[in-house]
Design a protein around this motif. Structure first.
Motif, PDB file in Angstrom:
ATOM      1  N   LEU A 146       0.843  -1.204   0.000  1.00 59.02           N
ATOM      2  CA  LEU A 146       0.000   0.000   0.000  1.00 59.02           C
ATOM      3  C   LEU A 146       0.881   1.257   0.000  1.00 59.02           C
ATOM      4  N   PHE A 147       1.930   1.222   0.817  1.00 63.56           N
ATOM      5  CA  PHE A 147       2.825   2.384   0.890  1.00 63.56           C
ATOM      6  C   PHE A 147       3.470   2.664  -0.465  1.00 63.56           C
ATOM      7  N   LEU A 148       3.965   1.613  -1.118  1.00 63.03           N
ATOM      8  CA  LEU A 148       4.634   1.810  -2.411  1.00 63.03           C
ATOM      9  C   LEU A 148       3.647   2.310  -3.467  1.00 63.03           C
ATOM     10  N   GLU A 149       2.413   1.836  -3.347  1.00 62.12           N
ATOM     11  CA  GLU A 149       1.377   2.297  -4.283  1.00 62.12           C
ATOM     12  C   GLU A 149       1.123   3.796  -4.072  1.00 62.12           C
ATOM     13  N   LEU A 150       1.022   4.184  -2.800  1.00 63.07           N
ATOM     14  CA  LEU A 150       0.798   5.606  -2.488  1.00 63.07           C
ATOM     15  C   LEU A 150       1.987   6.454  -2.927  1.00 63.07           C
ATOM     16  N   LEU A 151       3.185   5.909  -2.734  1.00 61.82           N
ATOM     17  CA  LEU A 151       4.397   6.642  -3.126  1.00 61.82           C
ATOM     18  C   LEU A 151       4.386   6.906  -4.635  1.00 61.82           C
ATOM     19  N   ASP A 152       4.012   5.878  -5.416  1.00 59.30           N
ATOM     20  CA  ASP A 152       3.964   6.050  -6.868  1.00 59.30           C
ATOM     21  C   ASP A 152       2.942   7.106  -7.260  1.00 59.30           C
ATOM     22  N   ARG A 153       1.791   7.048  -6.587  1.00 62.80           N
ATOM     23  CA  ARG A 153       0.692   7.921  -6.987  1.00 62.80           C
ATOM     24  C   ARG A 153       0.863   9.367  -6.488  1.00 62.80           C
ATOM     25  N   HIS A 154       1.459   9.522  -5.293  1.00 61.74           N
ATOM     26  CA  HIS A 154       1.454  10.858  -4.684  1.00 61.74           C
ATOM     27  C   HIS A 154       2.841  11.478  -4.507  1.00 61.74           C
ATOM     28  N   TYR A 155       3.849  10.820  -5.033  1.00 69.31           N
ATOM     29  CA  TYR A 155       5.212  11.300  -4.860  1.00 69.31           C
ATOM     30  C   TYR A 155       5.357  12.797  -5.200  1.00 69.31           C
ATOM     31  N   GLY A 156       4.908  13.171  -6.401  1.00 67.22           N
ATOM     32  CA  GLY A 156       5.044  14.563  -6.857  1.00 67.22           C
ATOM     33  C   GLY A 156       4.300  15.531  -5.959  1.00 67.22           C
ATOM     34  N   ARG A 157       3.136  15.083  -5.493  1.00 63.12           N
ATOM     35  CA  ARG A 157       2.304  15.913  -4.610  1.00 63.12           C
ATOM     36  C   ARG A 157       3.030  16.171  -3.285  1.00 63.12           C
ATOM     37  N   TRP A 158       3.606  15.126  -2.716  1.00 66.24           N
ATOM     38  CA  TRP A 158       4.307  15.291  -1.420  1.00 66.24           C
ATOM     39  C   TRP A 158       5.504  16.212  -1.578  1.00 66.24           C
ATOM     40  N   ARG A 159       6.204  16.070  -2.723  1.00 71.31           N
ATOM     41  CA  ARG A 159       7.356  16.954  -2.980  1.00 71.31           C
ATOM     42  C   ARG A 159       6.883  18.402  -3.057  1.00 71.31           C
ATOM     43  N   ALA A 160       5.780  18.599  -3.790  1.00 72.82           N
ATOM     44  CA  ALA A 160       5.273  19.962  -3.971  1.00 72.82           C
ATOM     45  C   ALA A 160       4.837  20.562  -2.627  1.00 72.82           C
ATOM     46  N   ILE A 161       4.194  19.735  -1.799  1.00 75.43           N
ATOM     47  CA  ILE A 161       3.769  20.213  -0.472  1.00 75.43           C
ATOM     48  C   ILE A 161       5.002  20.591   0.356  1.00 75.43           C
ATOM     49  N   ALA A 162       6.017  19.739   0.290  1.00 75.52           N
ATOM     50  CA  ALA A 162       7.255  20.020   1.061  1.00 75.52           C
ATOM     51  C   ALA A 162       7.868  21.331   0.591  1.00 75.52           C
ATOM     52  N   ARG A 163       7.898  21.548  -0.708  1.00 77.84           N
ATOM     53  CA  ARG A 163       8.495  22.790  -1.225  1.00 77.84           C
ATOM     54  C   ARG A 163       7.679  24.014  -0.833  1.00 77.84           C
ATOM     55  N   ALA A 164       6.353  23.837  -0.801  1.00 77.92           N
ATOM     56  CA  ALA A 164       5.493  24.980  -0.481  1.00 77.92           C
ATOM     57  C   ALA A 164       5.621  25.408   0.979  1.00 77.92           C
ATOM     58  N   TYR A 165       5.962  24.454   1.844  1.00 76.76           N
ATOM     59  CA  TYR A 165       6.012  24.793   3.273  1.00 76.76           C
ATOM     60  C   TYR A 165       7.419  24.959   3.831  1.00 76.76           C
ATOM     61  N   ALA A 166       8.403  24.436   3.125  1.00 73.69           N
ATOM     62  CA  ALA A 166       9.777  24.570   3.643  1.00 73.69           C
ATOM     63  C   ALA A 166      10.720  24.731   2.467  1.00 73.69           C
ATOM     64  N   LYS A 167      10.848  25.933   2.024  1.00 70.02           N
ATOM     65  CA  LYS A 167      11.634  26.174   0.818  1.00 70.02           C
ATOM     66  C   LYS A 167      13.059  25.612   0.928  1.00 70.02           C
ATOM     67  N   ASP A 168      13.782  26.058   1.955  1.00 71.04           N
ATOM     68  CA  ASP A 168      15.188  25.649   2.072  1.00 71.04           C
ATOM     69  C   ASP A 168      15.358  24.245   2.641  1.00 71.04           C
ATOM     70  N   ASP A 169      14.402  23.845   3.482  1.00 75.80           N
ATOM     71  CA  ASP A 169      14.517  22.524   4.117  1.00 75.80           C
ATOM     72  C   ASP A 169      13.520  21.545   3.512  1.00 75.80           C
ATOM     73  N   ALA A 170      13.204  21.746   2.218  1.00 78.19           N
ATOM     74  CA  ALA A 170      12.155  20.921   1.598  1.00 78.19           C
ATOM     75  C   ALA A 170      12.487  19.428   1.676  1.00 78.19           C
ATOM     76  N   ASP A 171      13.764  19.083   1.537  1.00 76.33           N
ATOM     77  CA  ASP A 171      14.124  17.661   1.579  1.00 76.33           C
ATOM     78  C   ASP A 171      13.845  17.049   2.951  1.00 76.33           C
ATOM     79  N   ASP A 172      14.141  17.838   3.988  1.00 75.73           N
ATOM     80  CA  ASP A 172      13.869  17.348   5.351  1.00 75.73           C
ATOM     81  C   ASP A 172      12.369  17.137   5.553  1.00 75.73           C
ATOM     82  N   LEU A 173      11.608  18.135   5.090  1.00 69.50           N
ATOM     83  CA  LEU A 173      10.152  18.025   5.265  1.00 69.50           C
ATOM     84  C   LEU A 173       9.604  16.868   4.433  1.00 69.50           C
ATOM     85  N   PHE A 174      10.149  16.681   3.242  1.00 67.85           N
ATOM     86  CA  PHE A 174       9.711  15.584   2.391  1.00 67.85           C
ATOM     87  C   PHE A 174       9.929  14.241   3.101  1.00 67.85           C
TER      88      PHE A 174
END
Lengths: 194, 176
Positions: free
Chosen positions: B18-46
């Motif tokens: 289930l996790f891998l399925e969610l990762l495939d489907r929402h990977y880009g979304r999670w990255r975008a959310i991380a970038r929107a909330y933590a510009k410099d620390d986006a990788d940590d937030l991701f």
């Protein structure tokens, strides 16, 4: 730029597939990471209980030397009761249900504010459930043994214990002020925005 | 010897797929959310979002759409993440695998994405989340389930956010 343009940019950004990675390694890492975090929490709890047991053992060793004085005996009983209070307080704070990340944002922020309030209360009340009972117990034990013959020594001892207790209270209040209070303020602001 | 999978192991395997399925489907979304909330620390937030999704999987009942559930976990993590920064930094770093996902990602450099990022930065954290869900075409009912407020209130909010965006875009045009 229209809203539709922004939407197109957003979709282009989120539709990218994940990079090729070793998925087994990722799952392994996540599992280990969770286990490590649970282990750390358990170890912290056990450390706190071990400290309580160490104090209890320390007083048990002292017992034959101080039981001649009834004031010291009251002090030992007092300290034993205090240790029970510490265990109960720590156990109660450890039993709090962990935050559920999949609640609605409103509920999650509310839960987090409540959690902050509990932490602040625990740190602020440290004087009542930790420092003051310990202070009274220690003074009773020492007083029973030292008074009335060693008044000056007892006075110095009480002053040192008082300063140490004051330091503990100060450190705890400082942690509440510097760490939890700003966190709570931010969360309240976020909750109002929601 | 016959191999029989235990209940716990089977549940673990279910969670992993289930996790891998969610990762495939929402990977880009999670990255975008991380970038929107933590510009410099986006990788940590991701990383933190991934970890929270993983930890929350046992509570995923499947009665809500996975997208809504993921939004809830990701936004809750992102909105409160910066506030916990100090604590997070003291924690053990997540090793290789997750770092790898984060570092291999090339950020979108097109103007639209850059514009979107700068507009989002002007919004409050709560409005940022609502905007992302609006851009993602979640229904008002789904958004209300994520935020935990009424659909009516959300309609008003979305209208106001769109108005704000139009004003920001106009400011940018005027500057140019």
């Amino acid at each position: 730029m229209t809203f539709e343009d922004l939407q197109r940019s957003w979709k282009a950004d989120i539709d990218r597939p994940p990079p090729a990675i070793d998925r087994d390694a990722l799952l392994r890492e996540l599992t280990q990471r969770c286990a490590r975090s649970e282990h750390l929490t358990r170890r912290r709890d056990w450390r706190e209980y071990a400290a309580v047991v160490a104090v209890a053992v320390g007083f048990a060793v002292l017992w034959p030397r101080i039981r001649t004085s009834w004031i010291s005996t009251i002090g030992v009983i007092w300290v034993a009761a205090w240790l029970v209070l510490v265990v109960i307080t720590l156990a109660k704070s450890g039993r709090v249900k962990p935050l559920s990340s999949d609640s609605s944002t409103n509920d999650f922020v509310r839960q987090k504010i409540e959690w902050c309030d509990r932490q602040i209360r625990l740190l602020h009340n440290v004087v009542w459930w930790y420092v003051l009972p310990a202070f009274v117990g220690i003074l009773l034990i020492a007083g029973g043994k030292m008074l009335p013959h060693q008044r000056t020594a007892f006075g110095s001892y009480a002053a040192v214990v008082f300063v140490l207790c004051g330091g503990i209270v100060w450190l705890n209040r400082r942690a509440a002020r510097l760490h939890f209070k700003p966190l709570r303020d931010d969360l309240v602001r976020l909750s109002e925005e929601l | 010897m016959w191999f029989k999978q235990t209940g716990a192991a089977s549940r673990m395997n279910d969670s992993q797929s289930l996790f891998l399925e969610l990762l495939d489907r929402h990977y880009g979304r999670w990255r975008a959310i991380a970038r929107a909330y933590a510009k410099d620390d986006a990788d940590d937030l991701f990383q933190e979002i991934i970890l929270q999704i993983w930890q929350s999987l046992p509570t995923f009942r499947g009665d809500s759409q996975s997208g809504t559930w993921c939004y809830r976990v990701a936004l809750n993590t992102a909105m409160t993440w910066r506030r916990d920064l100090e604590t997070r930094r003291k924690r053990l770093p997540i090793a290789v695998a997750i770092e790898e996902i984060a570092s291999r990602t090339s950020d979108t450099k097109n103007d639209g994405a850059a514009m979107l990022q700068s507009l989002m930065a002007k919004l409050s954290p709560a409005d940022r989340g609502i905007l992302m869900m609006t851009l993602d075409e979640l229904t008002y009912a789904e958004m209300a389930a994520v935020v935990g407020c009424s659909e009516g209130a959300l309609r008003v909010r979305v209208h106001r956010i769109k108005q704000q965006l139009a004003d920001f875009a106009k400011e940018v045009r005027d500057d140019v």
